[in-house]
Design a protein around this motif. Structure first.
Motif, mmCIF file in Angstrom:
data_model
loop_
_atom_site.group_PDB
_atom_site.id
_atom_site.type_symbol
_atom_site.label_atom_id
_atom_site.label_comp_id
_atom_site.label_asym_id
_atom_site.label_seq_id
_atom_site.Cartn_x
_atom_site.Cartn_y
_atom_site.Cartn_z
ATOM 1 N N GLU A 108 30.263 35.706 20.358
ATOM 2 C CA GLU A 108 31.432 34.988 20.840
ATOM 3 C C GLU A 108 31.216 34.483 22.262
ATOM 4 O OE1 GLU A 108 31.364 37.940 19.353
ATOM 5 O OE2 GLU A 108 33.005 38.134 17.921
ATOM 6 N N VAL A 109 30.634 35.332 23.095
ATOM 7 C CA VAL A 109 30.349 34.931 24.477
ATOM 8 C C VAL A 109 29.353 33.777 24.486
ATOM 9 C CG1 VAL A 109 29.329 35.691 26.670
ATOM 10 C CG2 VAL A 109 30.947 37.177 25.461
ATOM 11 N N ALA A 110 28.304 33.874 23.679
ATOM 12 C CA ALA A 110 27.291 32.811 23.624
ATOM 13 C C ALA A 110 27.893 31.493 23.156
ATOM 14 C CB ALA A 110 26.141 33.229 22.704
ATOM 15 N N ARG A 111 28.805 31.545 22.173
ATOM 16 C CA ARG A 111 29.454 30.310 21.705
ATOM 17 C C ARG A 111 30.240 29.646 22.826
ATOM 18 N NH1 ARG A 111 29.833 32.830 16.741
ATOM 19 N NH2 ARG A 111 31.811 33.850 17.193
ATOM 20 N N ALA A 112 30.969 30.433 23.580
ATOM 21 C CA ALA A 112 31.755 29.883 24.685
ATOM 22 C C ALA A 112 30.845 29.257 25.736
ATOM 23 C CB ALA A 112 32.631 30.975 25.307
ATOM 24 N N ILE A 113 29.749 29.927 26.042
ATOM 25 C CA ILE A 113 28.810 29.400 27.042
ATOM 26 C C ILE A 113 28.151 28.128 26.531
ATOM 27 C CG2 ILE A 113 26.662 29.856 28.291
ATOM 28 C CD1 ILE A 113 27.541 32.851 28.329
ATOM 29 N N ARG A 114 27.725 28.138 25.277
ATOM 30 C CA ARG A 114 27.107 26.925 24.704
ATOM 31 C C ARG A 114 28.040 25.728 24.786
ATOM 32 N NH1 ARG A 114 24.547 30.424 21.015
ATOM 33 N NH2 ARG A 114 26.229 30.233 19.524
ATOM 34 N N SER A 115 29.299 25.950 24.546
ATOM 35 C CA SER A 115 30.281 24.869 24.600
ATOM 36 C C SER A 115 30.361 24.281 26.009
ATOM 37 C CB SER A 115 31.647 25.396 24.162
ATOM 38 O OG SER A 115 32.626 24.415 24.310
ATOM 39 N N LEU A 116 30.355 25.139 27.010
ATOM 40 C CA LEU A 116 30.405 24.669 28.395
ATOM 41 C C LEU A 116 29.120 23.918 28.750
ATOM 42 C CD1 LEU A 116 31.834 24.655 31.205
ATOM 43 C CD2 LEU A 116 30.388 26.632 31.732
ATOM 44 N N VAL A 117 27.973 24.471 28.391
ATOM 45 C CA VAL A 117 26.688 23.829 28.709
ATOM 46 C C VAL A 117 26.608 22.453 28.045
ATOM 47 C CG1 VAL A 117 24.189 23.982 28.363
ATOM 48 C CG2 VAL A 117 25.468 25.980 29.197
ATOM 49 N N LYS A 118 27.037 22.379 26.803
ATOM 50 C CA LYS A 118 27.030 21.098 26.098
ATOM 51 C C LYS A 118 27.897 20.081 26.833
ATOM 52 C CE LYS A 118 28.022 18.940 21.669
ATOM 53 N NZ LYS A 118 28.588 19.103 20.336
ATOM 54 N N MET A 119 29.081 20.498 27.242
ATOM 55 C CA MET A 119 29.970 19.607 27.989
ATOM 56 C C MET A 119 29.323 19.166 29.306
ATOM 57 S SD MET A 119 33.830 20.273 29.370
ATOM 58 C CE MET A 119 33.295 21.407 30.631
ATOM 59 N N ALA A 120 28.698 20.092 30.009
ATOM 60 C CA ALA A 120 28.071 19.778 31.299
ATOM 61 C C ALA A 120 26.881 18.849 31.141
ATOM 62 C CB ALA A 120 27.644 21.064 32.008
ATOM 63 N N GLU A 121 26.205 18.925 30.007
ATOM 64 C CA GLU A 121 25.018 18.083 29.765
ATOM 65 C C GLU A 121 25.391 16.659 29.367
ATOM 66 O OE1 GLU A 121 21.768 18.754 30.155
ATOM 67 O OE2 GLU A 121 22.168 20.748 30.922
#
Length: 186
Positions: free
Chosen positions: A172-185
């Protein structure tokens, strides 16, 4: 770089984002123990936390590091009961528990000045504040304060998790982080 920090590491990550914002593409703070933020906006909640934590500080003052470690683990641990830990892990925690109190100047007194007017506004990169929905109220107060001051912050809650969500709920934590990284990229 994408900066991710948990607990005291999140407090360090926050300081990096404020002092070196040009180096940080996104910022993920998982339950930062930067209680100066809570103190600024919710002093009653901070004082309630201090009362709740007092037995830990009493044990430290008495030199009973084993009891202090047990109390600290009960409040901030991953849910593993003290008596269910190996003797080796109990000793490891007991030998290091005094380091928690040594962080006071950074997390409560804000010696770095992160709560100075406009300081947190320098961290304008996409930011994510992750907390477990079973965590201590002081974390929620800290997140509320930080979310008001970080210009591009959003919050996420991990269902069923406490303070140690990266260990207890890694997917769950990794999914949340991936979502942020994707947005930032993008």
């Amino acid at each position: 770089m994408h900066v991710i920090g948990h607990s005291f590491g999140a407090t360090i990550a926050l300081r990096l984002a404020v002092t070196q914002p040009h180096r940080v593409r996104s910022l993920t703070l998982i339950e930062p123990v930067f209680f100066a933020a809570a103190m600024a906006d919710a002093p009653a909640r901070m004082h309630a936390h201090e009362r709740e934590a007092q037995p830990y500080f009493d044990a430290l003052a008495e030199g009973d590091h084993r009891r202090a470690a047990r109390l600290f683990n009960q409040f901030w641990g991953d849910g593993t009961r003290w008596d269910d830990m190996s003797a080796r892990n109990q000793t490891y925690l007991s030998d290091r528990v005094h380091l928690v109190a040594a962080q006071t100047s950074a997390i409560v007194e804000d010696h770095a000045g992160l709560m100075a007017p406009g300081a947190l506004g320098r961290a304008s990169m996409p930011s994510l504040l992750i907390q477990g929905d079973q965590t201590a109220d002081i974390i929620d107060a800290t997140h509320e304060s930080l979310a008001r001051r970080l210009p591009n912050a959003r919050r996420a809650w991990i269902a069923g998790a406490g303070h140690m969500s990266p260990l207890t709920h890694p997917d769950e934590v990794a999914r949340a982080i991936r979502s942020l990284v994707k947005m930032a990229e993008e």
